[in-house]
Scaffold this active site. Structure first.
Site, PDB file in Angstrom:
ATOM      1  N   ASP A  81       0.859  -1.070   0.096  1.00  0.00           N
ATOM      2  CA  ASP A  81      -0.005   0.131  -0.071  1.00  0.00           C
ATOM      3  C   ASP A  81       0.856   1.250   0.085  1.00  0.00           C
ATOM      4  O   ASP A  81       0.430   2.242  -0.516  1.00  0.00           O
ATOM      5  CB  ASP A  81      -0.816   0.029   1.149  1.00  0.00           C
ATOM      6  CG  ASP A  81      -2.245  -0.810   0.900  1.00  0.00           C
ATOM      7  OD1 ASP A  81      -2.085  -1.772   0.051  1.00  0.00           O
ATOM      8  OD2 ASP A  81      -3.180  -0.805   1.591  1.00  0.00           O
ATOM      9  N   CYS A 122       1.140  -8.335   5.383  1.00  0.00           N
ATOM     10  CA  CYS A 122       0.705  -6.871   4.967  1.00  0.00           C
ATOM     11  C   CYS A 122      -0.708  -6.437   4.693  1.00  0.00           C
ATOM     12  O   CYS A 122      -1.544  -7.724   4.904  1.00  0.00           O
ATOM     13  CB  CYS A 122       1.348  -6.241   3.881  1.00  0.00           C
ATOM     14  SG  CYS A 122       3.462  -5.981   4.641  1.00  0.00           S
ATOM     15  N   ASP A 123      -1.061  -5.303   4.397  1.00  0.00           N
ATOM     16  CA  ASP A 123      -2.156  -4.694   4.481  1.00  0.00           C
ATOM     17  C   ASP A 123      -3.513  -5.863   4.036  1.00  0.00           C
ATOM     18  O   ASP A 123      -4.405  -5.856   4.950  1.00  0.00           O
ATOM     19  CB  ASP A 123      -2.336  -3.520   3.913  1.00  0.00           C
ATOM     20  CG  ASP A 123      -1.667  -2.374   4.683  1.00  0.00           C
ATOM     21  OD1 ASP A 123      -0.561  -2.732   5.325  1.00  0.00           O
ATOM     22  OD2 ASP A 123      -1.852  -1.201   4.479  1.00  0.00           O
ATOM     23  N   LYS A 124      -3.282  -6.341   2.925  1.00  0.00           N
ATOM     24  CA  LYS A 124      -4.624  -6.722   2.410  1.00  0.00           C
ATOM     25  C   LYS A 124      -4.569  -8.303   2.387  1.00  0.00           C
ATOM     26  O   LYS A 124      -5.389  -9.047   2.050  1.00  0.00           O
ATOM     27  CB  LYS A 124      -5.080  -6.331   1.006  1.00  0.00           C
ATOM     28  CG  LYS A 124      -5.422  -4.695   0.787  1.00  0.00           C
ATOM     29  CD  LYS A 124      -6.151  -4.391   1.838  1.00  0.00           C
ATOM     30  CE  LYS A 124      -6.335  -2.997   1.805  1.00  0.00           C
ATOM     31  NZ  LYS A 124      -5.070  -2.213   2.435  1.00  0.00           N
ATOM     32  N   CYS A 195       5.478  -2.529   8.268  1.00  0.00           N
ATOM     33  CA  CYS A 195       5.772  -1.233   8.864  1.00  0.00           C
ATOM     34  C   CYS A 195       5.613  -1.021  10.136  1.00  0.00           C
ATOM     35  O   CYS A 195       4.770  -1.682  10.662  1.00  0.00           O
ATOM     36  CB  CYS A 195       5.189  -0.121   7.949  1.00  0.00           C
ATOM     37  SG  CYS A 195       5.420   0.030   6.308  1.00  0.00           S
ATOM     38  N   GLU A 491      -6.779   4.637   0.025  1.00  0.00           N
ATOM     39  CA  GLU A 491      -6.240   5.332   1.185  1.00  0.00           C
ATOM     40  C   GLU A 491      -5.764   6.883   1.151  1.00  0.00           C
ATOM     41  O   GLU A 491      -5.447   6.995   0.102  1.00  0.00           O
ATOM     42  CB  GLU A 491      -5.223   4.571   1.766  1.00  0.00           C
ATOM     43  CG  GLU A 491      -5.770   2.827   2.501  1.00  0.00           C
ATOM     44  CD  GLU A 491      -4.423   2.266   2.914  1.00  0.00           C
ATOM     45  OE1 GLU A 491      -4.531   1.391   3.650  1.00  0.00           O
ATOM     46  OE2 GLU A 491      -3.172   2.592   2.828  1.00  0.00           O
ATOM     47  N   SER A 517      -4.943   4.939   5.587  1.00  0.00           N
ATOM     48  CA  SER A 517      -3.753   4.236   5.765  1.00  0.00           C
ATOM     49  C   SER A 517      -3.967   4.124   7.479  1.00  0.00           C
ATOM     50  O   SER A 517      -4.128   4.955   8.182  1.00  0.00           O
ATOM     51  CB  SER A 517      -2.563   4.854   5.419  1.00  0.00           C
ATOM     52  OG  SER A 517      -1.371   4.142   6.243  1.00  0.00           O
TER      53      SER A 517
END
EC number: 4.2.1.9
Length: 616
Positions: A81, A122-124, A195, A491, A517
């Site tokens: 992202d 990670c995010d998704k 992150c 985002e 985000s």
């Protein structure tokens, strides 16, 4: 007694062709009849949170085979992202969640796998795999790649901690020199891993612990630390035990829908609110609950948000603490321990280790455990050495952070705030709700009223912010950026970061039907539902309209009369085919994204696909 799914392809004369192909993958006669376990990896060289996962699937597979299973690995896609942010690439981020969920279903069902180990980060990717796991409802264990170490650099003779968001803010701040911006950029992301703050990736990996689908330490133990290897080894062994419990002992408690029950979802959301997690977690938990056929809605989240305090504050809400500090303070289990002592958790839940919540806390909560090995694990710390290698260091903190009065994790009596880190707001242009990360909102702007500055895209808003057209007191409204309207629900980290760069971080609000985000902080309100493209009243706001935000009372109101809103709605409908679409926005949208948009629901439904449009 349930039959192994894999027997469909490994037994019977009519499956000779399938067995011949299995043999070509390395299977032998001795393997036919063993459980086939999918190792669902997500290695890619595009994403720092996944760059170190190449060999970890093999690590898990070796343990599966040593425990009597057959391991078969495959990979999913993974979108970063942060790299996709701020340009057309962000349109693809949220839709990739559905693509990941579907791809896992396709592979597992096409080959009749019996169980899964999901290696996400990670995010998704974690949400996509979670959705697939609950959709398929076969034994599963999650083990993620782990958090990145926090960046560190020396500015003004002081060592400060950094992360991705700092690099973005300083890069856009005209007062920051080129040399300082470059210094921060080079220091912000020093290692592999997700992150380093309580952003979306780490929030979701923490929530898999609360859901019971991953092991203690999964959400907080650094990607670089040697101790993390044990989570992967344990996952490979444990998944074979879970698989045999279900298929050979008819024990349905081994299935993810029985582990991640509604009570577990409530615990996960309670954790999220207490730790000030990313607002994206709301979207993903709602989506996962639907896959599990659990009645868990925005209303449930609203009720929890009104009674759960904030017990942990981590970047981006503060620069004092990052995930490495959360781990030192006891990780997810440390937060759950304080929530349990406050009477805020459902205790009748189990995890993939077969432990109840009280048993888990007794063994893994650093405040009460007598297990020195557990305490040693939570002392695992950063090395401060740039690397892309997993398990590459074994540094430890000298002491644990067990200070529940002034430490990273607080007790109920010493909470950062009596209100939790997330809140649901309702009002006349957010009838189905919207979300704000209260953990990142300064107390001085919990109540805020200002005139609207309306933009039909994130790009236009960024141009206006950097061009000085947004001033103190304004409420920036970015619409037609929802799941359908974007499409893809971009985002808004750049707009919020640039408001800070321009000195407006505590002087403006930002409202959108898009999302934020996990790195966002400030008065940033997202997920406005219904979205503009679905006829939501956010599409009726005009420049100069006053908008009143009241977080303590969970309200958000467009100060325009009902009669005026009705007239505006009538005018919008009169646009015919152009109704509820952005004006003067040129955006190239691919067929793949148009297909996603055609089925997308608004954020209050988790931005999942509308099954009713498919007759299901």
């Amino acid at each position: 007694m349930p039959k192994y799914r894999s027997a469909t392809t490994t037994h019977g004369r009519n499956m000779a062709g399938a067995r011949a192909l299995w043999r070509a993958t390395g299977m032998t006669d001795a393997d036919f009849g063993k459980p086939i376990i999918a190792v669902v990896n997500s290695f890619t060289q595009f994403v720092p949170g996944h760059v170190h996962l190449r060999d970890l699937g093999k690590l898990v597979a070796e343990q599966i085979e040593a425990a009597g299973g057959v391991a078969k690995e495959f990979n999913t896609i993974a979108v970063d992202d942060g790299i996709a942010m701020g340009h057309g690439g962000m349109l693809y981020s949220l839709p990739s969640r559905e693509l990941i969920a579907d791809s896992v279903e396709y592979m597992v069902n096409a080959h009749c796998a019996d169980a899964m180990v999901c290696i996400s980060n990670c995010d998704k990717i974690t949400p996509g795999m979670l959705m697939a796991s609950l959709r398929l409802n076969i034994p599963v264990i999650f083990v993620s790649g782990g958090p990145m170490e926090a960046g560190k650099t020396k500015l003004s003779d002081q060592i400060i901690k950094l992360d991705l968001v700092d690099a973005m803010i300083q890069g856009a701040d005209p007062k920051v020199s080129d040399s300082q911006s470059a210094q921060v950029e080079r220091s912000a992301c020093p290692t592999c891993g997700s992150c380093s703050g309580m952003f979306t990736a780490n929030s979701m990996n923490c929530l898999t612990e609360a859901l019971g689908l991953s092991q203690p330490g999964n959400g907080s133990l650094l990607a670089t630390h040697a101790d993390r290897k044990q989570l992967f080894l344990n996952a490979g062994k444990r998944i074979v035990e879970l698989t045999k419990r279900y298929y050979e002992q008819d024990d349905e408690s081994a299935l993810p829908r029985n582990i991640a029950s509604k009570a577990a979802f409530e615990n996960a959301m309670t954790l999220d609110i207490a730790m000030g997690g990313s607002t994206n977690t709301v979207l993903h938990l709602l989506a996962a609950a639907q896959e599990a056929e659990i009645d868990f809605t925005m209303s449930d989240i609203d009720k929890l948000s009104r009674k759960v305090p904030q017990l942990c504050k981590v970047a981006p809400s503060t620069q004092k603490y990052h995930m490495e500090d959360v781990h030192r303070a006891g990780g997810v289990i440390g937060i759950l321990g304080e929530l349990d002592r406050a009477g805020l958790l459902n205790r009748d839940v189990k995890n993939v280790l077969g432990l109840t919540l009280p048993q888990t806390l007794e063994q893994y909560d650093i405040i009460v455990t007598q297990d020195d090995a557990v305490k040693n694990m939570f002392r695992a710390g950063p090395a401060g050495i740039r690397t892309t290698q997993a398990f590459s260091q074994d540094c430890r903190w000298d002491t644990l952070d067990d200070d529940r009065s002034n430490g990273c994790i607080r007790s109920l009596e010493h909470a950062y705030s009596k209100d939790g880190g997330l809140a649901v707001l309702y009002g006349n242009f957010a009838e189905n709700g919207c979300i704000v990360k209260t953990a990142g909102v300064d107390d001085s702007i919990l109540k805020f009223t200002g005139p609207a500055k309306v933009y039909e895209s994130q790009d236009d808003a960024v141009e206006a912010i950097l061009g000085g057209k947004v001033v103190a007191g304004d409420v920036v409204v970015i619409r037609y950026e929802g799941p359908k309207g974007g499409p893809g629900m971009q985002e808004m980290l750049y707009p919020t970061s640039f408001l800070k760069s321009m000195g407006l971080g505590k002087a403006c609000a930002l409202i959108t039907d898009g999302r934020f985000s996990g790195g966002t902080s400030g008065l940033s309100i997202g997920h406005v539902s219904p979205e503009a493209a679905s006829g939501g009243s956010i599409g009726l706001i005009e420049d100069g309209d006053l908008i009143a935000i009241d977080i303590p009372n969970r309200g958000i109101q467009l100060q325009v009369s009902d009669a005026e809103l009705a007239a505006r709605r009538e005018a919008q409908e009169a646009r015919g085919d152009k109704a509820w679409t952005p004006k003067n926005r040129e955006r190239q949208v691919s067929f793949a994204l148009r297909a996603y948009a055609s089925l997308a629901t608004s954020a209050d439904k988790g931005a999942v696909r509308d099954k009713s449009k498919l007759g299901g």
